[in-house]
Design a protein around this motif. Structure first.
Motif, PDB file in Angstrom:
ATOM      1  N   TYR A  28      -6.236  -0.661  -8.088  1.00  0.00           N
ATOM      2  CA  TYR A  28      -6.534   0.663  -7.523  1.00  0.00           C
ATOM      3  C   TYR A  28      -6.474   0.603  -6.001  1.00  0.00           C
ATOM      4  O   TYR A  28      -6.882  -0.395  -5.392  1.00  0.00           O
ATOM      5  CB  TYR A  28      -7.947   1.097  -7.894  1.00  0.00           C
ATOM      6  N   HIS A  29      -5.998   1.688  -5.398  1.00  0.00           N
ATOM      7  CA  HIS A  29      -5.955   1.748  -3.941  1.00  0.00           C
ATOM      8  C   HIS A  29      -7.380   1.677  -3.372  1.00  0.00           C
ATOM      9  O   HIS A  29      -8.306   2.261  -3.954  1.00  0.00           O
ATOM     10  CB  HIS A  29      -5.278   3.058  -3.503  1.00  0.00           C
ATOM     11  N   PRO A  30      -7.592   0.961  -2.253  1.00  0.00           N
ATOM     12  CA  PRO A  30      -8.946   0.887  -1.678  1.00  0.00           C
ATOM     13  C   PRO A  30      -9.563   2.261  -1.378  1.00  0.00           C
ATOM     14  O   PRO A  30     -10.788   2.397  -1.410  1.00  0.00           O
ATOM     15  CB  PRO A  30      -8.742   0.103  -0.375  1.00  0.00           C
ATOM     16  N   THR A  81       2.075  -4.775   3.473  1.00  0.00           N
ATOM     17  CA  THR A  81       2.964  -3.726   3.965  1.00  0.00           C
ATOM     18  C   THR A  81       2.655  -2.411   3.251  1.00  0.00           C
ATOM     19  O   THR A  81       1.726  -2.334   2.445  1.00  0.00           O
ATOM     20  CB  THR A  81       4.437  -4.152   3.787  1.00  0.00           C
ATOM     21  N   ASN A  82       3.423  -1.384   3.543  1.00  0.00           N
ATOM     22  CA  ASN A  82       3.286  -0.090   2.880  1.00  0.00           C
ATOM     23  C   ASN A  82       4.623   0.326   2.299  1.00  0.00           C
ATOM     24  O   ASN A  82       5.682  -0.055   2.813  1.00  0.00           O
ATOM     25  CB  ASN A  82       2.837   0.978   3.890  1.00  0.00           C
ATOM     26  N   ILE A  83       4.559   1.159   1.262  1.00  0.00           N
ATOM     27  CA  ILE A  83       5.799   1.629   0.651  1.00  0.00           C
ATOM     28  C   ILE A  83       6.509   2.604   1.595  1.00  0.00           C
ATOM     29  O   ILE A  83       7.710   2.577   1.759  1.00  0.00           O
ATOM     30  CB  ILE A  83       5.490   2.256  -0.733  1.00  0.00           C
ATOM     31  N   THR A  88      -5.392   5.452  11.833  1.00  0.00           N
ATOM     32  CA  THR A  88      -5.664   4.213  12.579  1.00  0.00           C
ATOM     33  C   THR A  88      -4.435   3.315  12.592  1.00  0.00           C
ATOM     34  O   THR A  88      -4.077   2.745  13.629  1.00  0.00           O
ATOM     35  CB  THR A  88      -6.838   3.437  11.922  1.00  0.00           C
ATOM     36  N   GLU A  89      -3.791   3.188  11.445  1.00  0.00           N
ATOM     37  CA  GLU A  89      -2.604   2.321  11.347  1.00  0.00           C
ATOM     38  C   GLU A  89      -1.499   2.821  12.269  1.00  0.00           C
ATOM     39  O   GLU A  89      -0.779   2.037  12.885  1.00  0.00           O
ATOM     40  CB  GLU A  89      -2.082   2.282   9.903  1.00  0.00           C
ATOM     41  N   ASP A  90      -1.391   4.160  12.357  1.00  0.00           N
ATOM     42  CA  ASP A  90      -0.382   4.766  13.212  1.00  0.00           C
ATOM     43  C   ASP A  90      -0.642   4.397  14.676  1.00  0.00           C
ATOM     44  O   ASP A  90       0.283   4.119  15.434  1.00  0.00           O
ATOM     45  CB  ASP A  90      -0.467   6.290  13.029  1.00  0.00           C
ATOM     46  N   MET A  93      -0.110  -1.347  12.702  1.00  0.00           N
ATOM     47  CA  MET A  93      -0.222  -2.365  11.645  1.00  0.00           C
ATOM     48  C   MET A  93      -0.829  -1.708  10.414  1.00  0.00           C
ATOM     49  O   MET A  93      -1.599  -0.750  10.548  1.00  0.00           O
ATOM     50  CB  MET A  93      -1.180  -3.484  12.082  1.00  0.00           C
ATOM     51  N   PRO A  94      -0.507  -2.246   9.224  1.00  0.00           N
ATOM     52  CA  PRO A  94      -1.068  -1.635   8.018  1.00  0.00           C
ATOM     53  C   PRO A  94      -2.531  -2.011   7.800  1.00  0.00           C
ATOM     54  O   PRO A  94      -2.977  -3.069   8.250  1.00  0.00           O
ATOM     55  CB  PRO A  94      -0.188  -2.193   6.892  1.00  0.00           C
ATOM     56  N   PHE A  95      -3.232  -1.179   7.088  1.00  0.00           N
ATOM     57  CA  PHE A  95      -4.610  -1.438   6.639  1.00  0.00           C
ATOM     58  C   PHE A  95      -5.543  -1.882   7.765  1.00  0.00           C
ATOM     59  O   PHE A  95      -6.151  -2.942   7.722  1.00  0.00           O
ATOM     60  CB  PHE A  95      -4.603  -2.447   5.467  1.00  0.00           C
ATOM     61  N   MET A  96      -5.626  -1.023   8.776  1.00  0.00           N
ATOM     62  CA  MET A  96      -6.482  -1.303   9.932  1.00  0.00           C
ATOM     63  C   MET A  96      -7.761  -0.465   9.901  1.00  0.00           C
ATOM     64  O   MET A  96      -8.644  -0.648  10.709  1.00  0.00           O
ATOM     65  CB  MET A  96      -5.721  -0.952  11.232  1.00  0.00           C
ATOM     66  N   GLY A 144       0.828  -1.203   0.000  1.00  0.00           N
ATOM     67  CA  GLY A 144       0.000   0.000   0.000  1.00  0.00           C
ATOM     68  C   GLY A 144       0.858   1.246   0.000  1.00  0.00           C
ATOM     69  O   GLY A 144       2.038   1.218  -0.374  1.00  0.00           O
ATOM     70  N   GLU A 145       0.260   2.358   0.449  1.00  0.00           N
ATOM     71  CA  GLU A 145       0.956   3.642   0.354  1.00  0.00           C
ATOM     72  C   GLU A 145       1.712   3.980   1.653  1.00  0.00           C
ATOM     73  O   GLU A 145       2.938   3.968   1.685  1.00  0.00           O
ATOM     74  CB  GLU A 145      -0.067   4.728   0.026  1.00  0.00           C
ATOM     75  N   ALA A 146       0.970   4.254   2.703  1.00  0.00           N
ATOM     76  CA  ALA A 146       1.576   4.679   3.971  1.00  0.00           C
ATOM     77  C   ALA A 146       0.549   4.488   5.073  1.00  0.00           C
ATOM     78  O   ALA A 146      -0.649   4.448   4.803  1.00  0.00           O
ATOM     79  CB  ALA A 146       1.981   6.152   3.883  1.00  0.00           C
ATOM     80  N   PRO A 147       0.997   4.393   6.328  1.00  0.00           N
ATOM     81  CA  PRO A 147       0.018   4.274   7.416  1.00  0.00           C
ATOM     82  C   PRO A 147      -0.854   5.530   7.490  1.00  0.00           C
ATOM     83  O   PRO A 147      -0.376   6.637   7.246  1.00  0.00           O
ATOM     84  CB  PRO A 147       0.886   4.169   8.674  1.00  0.00           C
TER      85      PRO A 147
HETATM   86  N1  URA Z   1      -3.695   3.083   3.191  1.00  0.00           N
HETATM   87  C1  URA Z   1      -2.505   2.551   2.906  1.00  0.00           C
HETATM   88  O1  URA Z   1      -1.980   2.702   1.835  1.00  0.00           O
HETATM   89  N2  URA Z   1      -1.912   1.831   3.837  1.00  0.00           N
HETATM   90  C2  URA Z   1      -2.453   1.615   5.015  1.00  0.00           C
HETATM   91  O2  URA Z   1      -1.843   0.937   5.802  1.00  0.00           O
HETATM   92  C3  URA Z   1      -3.699   2.177   5.286  1.00  0.00           C
HETATM   93  C4  URA Z   1      -4.307   2.907   4.365  1.00  0.00           C
END
Ligand code: URA
Length: 184
Positions: free
Chosen positions: A140-142, A56-58, A24-26, A30-33, A18-21
């Motif tokens: 595509y990103h969610p 993971t995230n980039i 919520t992830e912060d 954990m990623p994508f929470m 994914g992109e970045a936390p």
């Molecule tokens: N979007 C992202 O790209 N990564 C995450 O962890 C959460 C949202």
């Protein structure tokens, strides 16, 4: 691995970037929470992929106000991603959105980047990194998915969702066909 990655203790065949936390992830570490994670989880579990996926995230730190990470930030985090790919050696890489694709291009080479098809499920590209080549599926990103859900008419949305789902089926085809190969 940075502690916030999901699936780090196992060798998993699918690497999802994914992109970045976000906020919520912060908080969770954990990623994508958050809401994007719900979208991702629903497609992964619909195809029984969640136990095969390393997520993971980039970029490993949260950019303020969830802005898109800069090229410099992507470059600064690239060594982590390199280590993750070396350790995991995934069978297929999934990029969620443009930042993830940009990150791969910092550390290796994407074959014919102009031909990357975000919509079409039946296409993959190749990612060359060190002495390996990995199939890459661009999805595509969610968060884009969620924006489309609100913006599109119901017919266009149905088409978008069908294509989105088919992308995950395509991901599954990489690990399914591997299990049919004779064991060396
Ligand atoms: N979007 C992202 O790209 N990564 C995450 O962890 C959460 C949202």
């Amino acid at each position: 691995f940075p502690s916030h990655d999901i699936g780090s203790e196992k060798s998993l065949p699918i690497m999802i970037i994914g992109e970045a936390p976000g906020e919520t992830e912060d908080q969770v570490g954990m990623p994508f929470m958050g809401v994007s994670g719900k979208v991702l989880d629903s497609y992964l579990s619909a195809h029984d992929l969640q136990h095969f996926s390393y997520i993971t995230n980039i970029v490993k730190c949260r950019p303020e106000k969830n802005r898109t990470p800069t090229t410099e930030e992507i470059k600064n985090c690239a060594p982590y991603l390199e280590d993750q790919i070396r350790a995991l050696k995934p069978k297929v890489i999934v990029t969620l959105g443009k930042s993830a694709m940009a990150g791969l291009q910092v550390i290796g080479t994407i074959q014919d980047p102009k031909s990357i098809e975000w919509k079409k499920p039946d296409v993959h590209s190749n990612f060359y990194f060190e002495d390996s080549v990995y199939p890459v599926i661009a999805i595509y990103h969610p968060s884009y998915y969620l924006r489309q859900k609100n913006a599109l008419s119901s017919n266009t949305w149905d088409e978008f969702e069908t294509n989105y789902d088919a992308k995950f089926l395509k991901v599954k085809s990489y690990i399914s066909c591997l299990s049919e190969l004779p064991i060396a």
